[in-house]
Scaffold this motif. Structure first.
Motif: not given
Length: 142
Positions: A32-42, A46-58
Motif C-alpha cells: 500500500l505504501i508503494a501505491e501512494w508514496l514509493m516502492k519500499n521494504d518497510f 522499531v529499529g527496522h532499516c528500509f529504503n524508499l525508492r523514488g520513480e526519479w531513481g533516488g
C-alpha cells in the motif's frame, strides 16, 4: 557557548473520512505504501532499516524510530547526494487522531537546514501530492 543549527519542518494536516485503523494499514503495509508514496521494504518494527525508492531513481535510507499502532509512526528520511549541500537528514512523523468524521492525519517532516530551500519547497509540494494519492488509495480500498 554553542550555536544550535536551526531547522525547519514541513507540516501537513488533513481530515480523512476513514477510521485510523484503515489509514494505519496504508501507512504500514509495503504494497500500500508503494501505491501512494514509493516502492519500499518497510516493516512496522522499531529499529527496522528500509529504503524508499523514488520513480526519479533516488533512494532514501530510513529507519523506524517509533510506533504506536493506529496512532503514530515515525522514521528517519535520509537522502545522500553527491553534493553535500543536498544531503538531507530528516524525520517524518505521522500522527493519527480519531475525529467524528474519520481521522485527522498530521504529517511532519523535520530537519531541513536553512540553506535547503529547494528541498524544503520540494517537500511542501511533494507531501501534498503524496497525501492526495493516499486519499485516493483509501477511497479505492473501501
Amino acid at each position: 557557548m554553542t550555536t544550535a543549527t536551526l531547522t525547519r519542518s514541513v507540516t501537513v494536516e488533513r481530515e480523512i473520512a476513514h477510521p485510523p485503523e484503515k489509514l494505519w494499514r496504508a501507512l504500514t503495509q509495503p504494497h500500500l505504501i508503494a501505491e501512494w508514496l514509493m516502492k519500499n521494504d518497510f516493516a512496522p518494527v522499531v529499529g527496522h532499516c528500509f529504503n524508499l525508492r523514488g520513480e526519479w531513481g533516488g533512494v532514501l535510507d530510513c529507519e523506524v524510530l517509533d510506533i504506536e499502532p493506529n496512532r503514530m509512526l515515525s522514521y528517519t528520511w535520509d537522502f545522500a547526494h553527491d553534493d553535500p549541500a543536498f544531503n538531507l537528514k530528516s524525520t517524518v512523523t505521522f500522527t493519527l487522531t480519531p475525529t467524528p468524521k474519520g481521522t485527522l492525519l498530521r504529517m511532519e517532516q523535520a530537519g531541513f537546514r536553512p540553506e535547503q530551500k529547494q528541498a524544503f519547497g520540494g517537500a511542501r509540494a511533494g507531501w501534498q501530492e503524496f497525501l492526495g494519492k493516499l486519499e485516493e488509495l483509501l477511497a479505492r480500498e473501501a
